[in-house]
Design a protein around this motif. Structure first.
Motif, PDB file in Angstrom:
ATOM      1  N   SER A   5       0.839  -1.207   0.000  1.00 44.53           N
ATOM      2  CA  SER A   5       0.000   0.000   0.000  1.00 44.53           C
ATOM      3  C   SER A   5       0.875   1.258   0.000  1.00 44.53           C
ATOM      4  CB  SER A   5      -0.915  -0.013   1.224  1.00 44.53           C
ATOM      5  OG  SER A   5      -0.134   0.091   2.414  1.00 44.53           O
TER       6      SER A   5
ATOM      7  N   GLY B 209       0.727   3.746   1.900  1.00 36.38           N
ATOM      8  CA  GLY B 209       1.114   4.180   3.237  1.00 36.38           C
ATOM      9  C   GLY B 209       2.401   3.535   3.707  1.00 36.38           C
ATOM     10  N   VAL B 210       2.589   2.239   3.459  1.00 34.58           N
ATOM     11  CA  VAL B 210       3.800   1.534   3.887  1.00 34.58           C
ATOM     12  C   VAL B 210       4.975   1.915   3.001  1.00 34.58           C
ATOM     13  CG1 VAL B 210       4.857  -0.727   4.218  1.00 34.58           C
ATOM     14  CG2 VAL B 210       2.472  -0.366   4.862  1.00 34.58           C
TER      15      VAL B 210
ATOM     16  N   SER C  64       5.482   4.564   1.295  1.00 31.72           N
ATOM     17  CA  SER C  64       5.935   5.941   1.522  1.00 31.72           C
ATOM     18  C   SER C  64       6.833   6.026   2.746  1.00 31.72           C
ATOM     19  CB  SER C  64       4.732   6.874   1.671  1.00 31.72           C
ATOM     20  OG  SER C  64       3.958   6.518   2.813  1.00 31.72           O
ATOM     21  N   LEU C  65       6.531   5.248   3.782  1.00 32.94           N
ATOM     22  CA  LEU C  65       7.391   5.215   4.972  1.00 32.94           C
ATOM     23  C   LEU C  65       8.756   4.636   4.630  1.00 32.94           C
ATOM     24  CD1 LEU C  65       4.793   4.020   7.662  1.00 32.94           C
ATOM     25  CD2 LEU C  65       5.753   6.322   7.409  1.00 32.94           C
TER      26      LEU C  65
ATOM     27  N   ALA D  71       8.322  -0.336   8.979  1.00 42.61           N
ATOM     28  CA  ALA D  71       7.303   0.540   8.406  1.00 42.61           C
ATOM     29  C   ALA D  71       5.932  -0.108   8.496  1.00 42.61           C
ATOM     30  CB  ALA D  71       7.646   0.854   6.959  1.00 42.61           C
ATOM     31  N   TYR D  72       5.866  -1.388   8.326  1.00 41.51           N
ATOM     32  CA  TYR D  72       4.591  -2.100   8.401  1.00 41.51           C
ATOM     33  C   TYR D  72       4.032  -2.028   9.816  1.00 41.51           C
ATOM     34  CZ  TYR D  72       1.222  -5.923   7.946  1.00 41.51           C
ATOM     35  OH  TYR D  72       0.081  -6.675   7.951  1.00 41.51           O
TER      36      TYR D  72
ATOM     37  N   TYR E  41       2.982   1.541  10.563  1.00 40.78           N
ATOM     38  CA  TYR E  41       1.745   1.895   9.855  1.00 40.78           C
ATOM     39  C   TYR E  41       0.539   1.294  10.561  1.00 40.78           C
ATOM     40  CZ  TYR E  41      -1.671   2.364   6.086  1.00 40.78           C
ATOM     41  OH  TYR E  41      -2.795   2.665   5.377  1.00 40.78           O
TER      42      TYR E  41
ATOM     43  N   ALA F 158      -0.079   3.257  13.784  1.00 42.57           N
ATOM     44  CA  ALA F 158      -0.733   4.541  13.514  1.00 42.57           C
ATOM     45  C   ALA F 158      -2.192   4.339  13.124  1.00 42.57           C
ATOM     46  CB  ALA F 158       0.008   5.273  12.404  1.00 42.57           C
ATOM     47  N   GLN F 159      -2.439   3.273  12.388  1.00 39.39           N
ATOM     48  CA  GLN F 159      -3.812   2.990  11.972  1.00 39.39           C
ATOM     49  C   GLN F 159      -4.674   2.641  13.177  1.00 39.39           C
ATOM     50  OE1 GLN F 159      -4.555  -0.520   9.464  1.00 39.39           O
ATOM     51  NE2 GLN F 159      -5.437   0.884   7.948  1.00 39.39           N
TER      52      GLN F 159
END
Length: 539
Positions: A85, A87-88, A90-91, A135-136, A139, A142-143
């Protein structure tokens, strides 16, 4: 070489013989395949792989709210898809500067995701795998925090709405928020609303605590370490794969060459290609270190080859039972098939029976009959045809062979075909036949020149010499066709230079009497010419 019949395909021995005949094809192809695999392995830049393990857990938001918005062990495939995704990635890009592709898999029966990264640098592979794992997890955390905060806001809204309902019912100043004072509840309806507010305040407290702790639905179970060896190319596996592939390809090429090759190797090949052509004898290979050793019947009379020539002698004698056989032409489809050696040794074995034999060299282009007997070639057939010397002066006695005389080719002439086609040559052959019981004439090969086609109609029979492993069925068929056009009488053929597969015998009086096992596993015996297309015609 004849194709393998359906019956022979079921015999393992036939396939083993095919592979043995084509062993160099199989061996070289196998070595090339293995070498190519090893060479490519050395050229390819090695790739290193590192794996990080992430453990999936039930998120606090899912436990409190009873939804599946966050990661769940029951929906692992969606969690794996989440790795790709934006979101991951990008991190990861923010951490590494780029987001290389990774491979995510699930260990069967577990809640563990393996994140594998590959790179030409070992440290880079570990760094990429750990970046994706962290990062996973970040993410998901944060979610989950966002979900918990959203849930807390929703609960707070419901509490505010219930407080408004109490105020509407006229219960004094109403009920304040969490931790505030409240008025006295006087009615059952107000008591129920108040109980709902207490429950919601407990949920709100739990959500706010989980959000403060920032817990997530995943954790890094095992970070990736720097690999010590490349994951590809795998030298040993590639070498074995190349070896196996080369062996399979070599075996296939061996059968392809076998199917396309029409070379005559065994007597079976002759019988299948030309069933009406008698095979008078099979001559095994014998050493030829010097010119005199080509006369194997005189140098080694008890050898396998000498015995085979005696079998040929008997077969030729059978050919003269039904009508006189006074002149015999010996030729072959092409050169270097052993016709001169066969003619010389046949003449020796026939002379040993007491017959008067004259060996004539009519190969005026490449004369060689005189060499095994160590005689001169200065005077011979051409000298008699041209009238330079009488026949009696041209005939040479063969040392050690009382009944054998030699008429060498004589001086070189510029027009052999015209000389042999002339009447004088025919008269010389007739004159020689009157002085002997049998005249054996060595001639050039059939296909390159027309000399044997000129001589064949003037003799009683023609003997074709076929070399095992060299003469092709096409050449033999063409030779028979050419000779048939001049109505030549074919006595039969000789399979020359055959590789023997074994022998056994016994000794008596210092001599060995052998029984020979030829490649077709059939005992050799004198052959009486068959009646048919190639049988000798009466003269």
């Amino acid at each position: 070489m004849s194709p393998i019949s359906p019956e022979q395909r079921a015999e393992p021995g036939v396939h083993l013989q095919t592979l043995w005949r084509r062993k160099w094809t199989v061996l070289l192809t196998t070595l090339v395949g293995c070498g190519a695999a090893i060479g490519l392995t050395q050229v390819v830049v090695p790739t290193y792989s590192a794996t990080a393990k992430v453990l999936l857990q039930a998120s606090p938001a899912a436990q409190v709210l009873g939804n599946t918005q966050a990661s769940s062990p029951n929906n692992i495939q969606d969690d794996i898809t989440l790795l790709e995704s934006p979101g991951v990635t990008s991190l990861v890009r923010r951490r590494l500067g780029s987001a290389p592709a990774v491979d995510a898999t699930n260990e069967s029966g577990s809640d563990v995701i393996d994140i594998t990264a590959s790179s030409h640098q070992p440290a880079a592979a570990a760094r990429i795998a750990n970046a994706y794992a962290n990062a996973y997890v970040f993410y998901l955390r944060a979610q989950d925090v966002n979900n918990l905060q959203s849930a807390a806001s929703a609960v707070q809204g419901r509490i505010t709405a219930l407080d408004g309902q109490l105020a509407t019912l006229g219960a004094g100043q109403g009920r304040s928020g969490l931790g505030g004072s409240s008025t006295q509840v006087t009615s059952p309806q107000e008591a129920a609303i108040d109980q709902q507010i207490v429950v919601l305040e407990q949920q709100l407290s739990t959500l706010q605590s989980d959000a403060a702790l920032a817990s997530a639905g995943a954790s890094v179970l095992q970070p990736a370490t720097v690999p010590g060896a490349p994951s590809s190319p795998k030298k040993t596996e590639n070498a074995l794969l190349g070896l196996f592939g080369g062996l399979v390809l070599g075996t296939a090429l061996a059968y392809v060459r076998e199917a396309l090759d029409d070379t005559i190797v065994t007597r079976d090949d002759l019988d299948k290609r030309h069933p009406r052509l008698p095979v008078l004898a099979q001559i095994p290979q014998f050493p030829s270190r010097k010119k005199t050793s080509e006369l194997i019947t005189a140098a080694r009379p008890h050898s396998d080859a000498a015995e085979a020539f005696r079998i040929l002698r008997t077969s030729v004698q059978f050919g003269g039972l039904e009508r006189p056989l006074r002149t015999l032409l010996v030729t072959s489809p092409r050169s270097t098939e052993g016709k001169t050696t066969a003619a010389a040794n046949l003449a020796v074995t026939l002379a040993q029976t007491g017959q008067r034999i004259v060996l004539v060299d009519c190969d005026l282009r490449r004369p060689g009959v005189h060499r095994p007997f160590e005689l001169t070639n200065q005077v011979g057939f051409t000298s008699v045809v041209l009238g330079e010397v009488p026949l009696s002066s041209a005939l040479q006695e063969v040392p050690g062979q009382a009944n054998l005389r030699l008429l060498a080719s004589g001086a070189h002439v510029s027009n052999p075909s015209e000389l042999l086609a002339g009447q004088s040559a025919s008269e010389v052959i007739t004159s020689v036949a009157q002085t002997a019981d049998l005249v054996i004439i060595d001639s050039p090969p059939v296909l390159p020149v027309t000399d044997p086609v000129t001589l064949a109609p003037r003799v009683d029979a023609t003997l074709l010499v076929v070399q095992a492993g060299m003469t092709t069925a096409k050449d033999l068929a063409r030779s028979l066709e050419v000779l048939g056009q001049v109505d030549a009488s074919i006595l039969g053929c000789v399979l020359n230079f055959v590789r023997t597969s074994g022998r056994y015998g016994y000794r008596y009086g210092g001599y060995r009497y052998g029984y020979y096992s030829y490649p077709d596993s059939r005992p050799e015996e004198p052959v009486r010419p068959r009646q048919g297309a190639h049988a000798p015609r009466g003269r």
